[in-house]
Design a protein around this motif. Structure first.
Motif, mmCIF file in Angstrom:
data_model
loop_
_atom_site.group_PDB
_atom_site.id
_atom_site.type_symbol
_atom_site.label_atom_id
_atom_site.label_comp_id
_atom_site.label_asym_id
_atom_site.label_seq_id
_atom_site.Cartn_x
_atom_site.Cartn_y
_atom_site.Cartn_z
ATOM 1 N N CYS A 98 31.444 43.511 30.532
ATOM 2 C CA CYS A 98 30.727 43.340 29.294
ATOM 3 C C CYS A 98 31.018 42.219 28.565
ATOM 4 N N LEU A 99 29.937 41.829 27.873
ATOM 5 C CA LEU A 99 30.019 40.338 27.219
ATOM 6 C C LEU A 99 29.813 40.571 25.595
ATOM 7 N N ILE A 100 30.372 41.674 25.104
ATOM 8 C CA ILE A 100 30.231 41.771 23.828
ATOM 9 C C ILE A 100 31.369 40.918 22.908
ATOM 10 N N PRO A 127 35.305 38.874 23.563
ATOM 11 C CA PRO A 127 36.146 37.846 24.370
ATOM 12 C C PRO A 127 37.019 38.450 25.500
ATOM 13 N N HIS A 128 37.235 39.797 25.411
ATOM 14 C CA HIS A 128 37.845 40.457 26.628
ATOM 15 C C HIS A 128 37.127 40.462 27.834
ATOM 16 N N LYS A 129 35.898 40.328 27.651
ATOM 17 C CA LYS A 129 34.842 40.405 28.891
ATOM 18 C C LYS A 129 35.527 41.495 29.997
ATOM 19 N N CYS A 130 35.454 42.522 29.699
ATOM 20 C CA CYS A 130 36.236 43.710 30.560
ATOM 21 C C CYS A 130 35.120 43.621 31.639
ATOM 22 N N LEU A 131 35.880 43.947 32.907
ATOM 23 C CA LEU A 131 35.242 44.128 34.102
ATOM 24 C C LEU A 131 35.342 45.822 34.416
ATOM 25 N N ILE A 132 34.344 46.394 34.241
ATOM 26 C CA ILE A 132 34.253 47.847 34.101
ATOM 27 C C ILE A 132 33.526 48.514 35.431
ATOM 28 N N SER A 133 34.471 49.610 36.006
ATOM 29 C CA SER A 133 34.033 50.143 37.142
ATOM 30 C C SER A 133 33.305 51.439 36.678
ATOM 31 N N GLU A 134 32.713 52.182 37.723
ATOM 32 C CA GLU A 134 31.797 53.339 37.684
ATOM 33 C C GLU A 134 32.607 54.502 36.936
ATOM 34 N N LYS A 143 34.782 54.284 34.481
ATOM 35 C CA LYS A 143 35.896 53.757 33.829
ATOM 36 C C LYS A 143 35.250 53.117 32.420
ATOM 37 N N THR A 144 36.449 52.685 31.462
ATOM 38 C CA THR A 144 35.909 52.377 30.360
ATOM 39 C C THR A 144 36.660 51.075 30.055
ATOM 40 N N GLY A 145 36.126 50.141 28.934
ATOM 41 C CA GLY A 145 36.725 49.034 28.659
ATOM 42 C C GLY A 145 37.936 48.951 27.655
ATOM 43 N N ILE A 146 38.397 48.033 27.292
ATOM 44 C CA ILE A 146 39.594 48.300 26.235
ATOM 45 C C ILE A 146 39.104 48.769 24.951
ATOM 46 N N CYS A 147 38.023 48.706 24.344
ATOM 47 C CA CYS A 147 37.705 49.243 23.290
ATOM 48 C C CYS A 147 37.537 50.837 23.238
ATOM 49 N N ARG A 148 37.339 51.604 24.828
ATOM 50 C CA ARG A 148 37.198 52.853 25.058
ATOM 51 C C ARG A 148 35.903 53.282 24.645
ATOM 52 N N VAL A 149 34.961 52.493 24.456
ATOM 53 C CA VAL A 149 33.574 53.074 23.983
ATOM 54 C C VAL A 149 32.554 52.583 24.853
ATOM 55 N N THR A 203 31.414 52.071 28.925
ATOM 56 C CA THR A 203 31.580 52.550 30.328
ATOM 57 C C THR A 203 30.359 52.323 31.063
ATOM 58 N N VAL A 204 30.658 52.536 32.389
ATOM 59 C CA VAL A 204 29.458 52.545 33.501
ATOM 60 C C VAL A 204 29.308 53.844 33.889
ATOM 61 N N GLN A 205 27.824 54.048 34.040
ATOM 62 C CA GLN A 205 27.119 55.380 33.944
ATOM 63 C C GLN A 205 26.048 54.903 34.882
ATOM 64 N N ASN A 206 26.090 55.502 36.420
ATOM 65 C CA ASN A 206 24.970 55.266 36.975
ATOM 66 C C ASN A 206 24.978 53.668 37.347
ATOM 67 N N ASN A 207 25.730 53.187 37.475
ATOM 68 C CA ASN A 207 25.693 51.530 37.593
ATOM 69 C C ASN A 207 24.972 50.607 36.394
ATOM 70 N N GLN A 208 25.034 51.426 35.182
ATOM 71 C CA GLN A 208 24.544 51.055 34.055
ATOM 72 C C GLN A 208 25.750 50.936 32.711
ATOM 73 N N LEU A 209 25.814 49.698 32.264
ATOM 74 C CA LEU A 209 26.711 49.895 31.036
ATOM 75 C C LEU A 209 26.142 50.453 30.016
ATOM 76 N N MET A 210 26.986 51.319 29.297
ATOM 77 C CA MET A 210 26.674 52.123 28.526
ATOM 78 C C MET A 210 27.585 52.302 27.254
ATOM 79 N N VAL A 211 27.397 52.503 26.120
ATOM 80 C CA VAL A 211 28.215 52.722 24.958
ATOM 81 C C VAL A 211 28.054 54.185 24.591
ATOM 82 N N ILE A 212 29.086 54.909 24.228
ATOM 83 C CA ILE A 212 29.237 56.425 23.944
ATOM 84 C C ILE A 212 29.419 56.879 22.564
#
Length: 328
Positions: free
Chosen positions: A17-19, A21-28, A30-36, A38-47
């Motif tokens: 994720c490049l929103i 500076p954490h630049k979280c590397l997120i697996s299927e 899982k969520t980034g530090i922000c917890r919003v 996540t990766v669904q079906n190999n697509q970065l999504m916001v919940i």
């Protein structure tokens, strides 16, 4: 509501994720530090797209913004999620958890805006609105298209990367940016972040929109006058007219330190005023929060809690006629 995220890179079996500076590397799954995010079906999504946890009509001074549309109301809106983990968080129920939400479409939002009296526009606030980026961007852009006079305000920790920030700024009129301290030690220990990206956001935003800064003085963690002086010097190097709000800390969330000493608050304001023309004290009952001309000291705006009386009708001092950086 799930929604695709526009700023990302694929890194083998993960997505970065490049929103912010954490630049979280997120697996299927899982969520980034922000917890919003996540990766669904190999697509970065916001919940949290369109998901609203908090809404209210506030005096704009409550954001706090003292030099932008004084005396106006503003529709304040928040979701959930944050990319910092501040120990003293005032809104931890929505920033650090996922509470009940209601969805709000752009048409519904536009209707609510139209119903608010004496309204300046909309403020994205309460949680970290830059972690609500996709909805904030879409709605701000559309609200501006429908009515260019609608003011868009963002109350933020300023922890965002350059590209998404620059894409958003054309649809924003004002920001209050939390500058939580002036050392990486403080940011890492208390907030789970870094200082420099916030400083860069302040520099960039100041070039395009109205900004004000809020700093919370936390007892035994950050109430040193030396650090206040460093913040004031930094802001003055950008623009000495940037309003600085020095806010009194009270125990909250995980932070149990004693409330900030009022005498230290007063000393901090005096130090900051050596460099900045407009310094305000917050969360101190009875404190003088009026705005004065920095040249002749004429009173320009009177404030009693959140009741505001504007004594000027144009952005200059009526006595000495110097320009005053207030957007009426």
């Amino acid at each position: 509501m799930d929604y695709p995220v526009p700023f990302f890179e694929r890194k083998q079996d993960r997505i970065q994720c490049l929103i912010c500076p954490h630049k979280c590397l997120i697996s299927e799954g899982k969520t980034g530090i922000c917890r919003v995010r996540t990766v669904q079906n190999n697509q970065l999504m916001v919940i949290n797209y369109g998901e609203v946890t908090s809404a209210a009509v506030d005096p704009i001074e409550k954001k706090p913004l003292y030099h932008f549309k004084p005396g106006k109301n503003i529709l304040s809106l928040g979701s959930f999620g944050c990319n910092m983990t501040c120990s003293f968080c005032q809104n931890y129920e929505i920033s650090q958890h996922r509470p009940k939400t209601d969805t709000l479409s752009i048409d519904e939002l536009s209707e609510v805006l139209a119903s608010v009296e004496n309204n300046a526009g909309i403020a994205y606030t309460y949680n970290e609105p830059l972690m609500w980026y996709e909805y904030v961007y879409d709605t701000a852009k559309e609200l501006k298209r429908r009515n260019p006079d609608t003011s868009v305000v963002i109350v933020t920790n300023g922890y965002i990367n350059k590209e998404p920030l620059m894409k958003l700024l054309p649809y924003v009129d004002a920001m209050n940016i939390d500058l939580k301290g002036y050392s990486n030690r403080y940011y890492q220990k208390i907030c789970g972040a870094q200082l420099d990206p916030v400083l860069e956001t302040i520099r960039r935003a100041n070039d395009y929109i109205h900004i004000e800064i809020t700093t919370l003085l936390v007892t035994d963690e950050f109430d040193a006058l030396e650090e206040v002086e460093q913040i004031a010097q930094f802001l003055a190097s950008i623009n000495p007219d940037i309003p600085l709000h020095l806010s009194r800390y009270f125990p909250r969330y995980k932070m149990k330190n004693e409330a900030t000493n009022v005498d230290i608050m007063a000393q901090a304001v005096a130090v900051a005023k050596k460099y900045l023309n407009y310094v305000y004290i917050g969360n101190v009952a009875g404190a003088d929060t009026n705005t004065y001309c920095p040249n002749c000291h004429e009173r320009l705006i009177e404030r009693h809690q959140y009741e505001t009386r504007c004594l000027i009708h144009e952005s200059k001092c009526p006595t000495c006629h110097i320009p005053i950086p207030i957007k009426l």
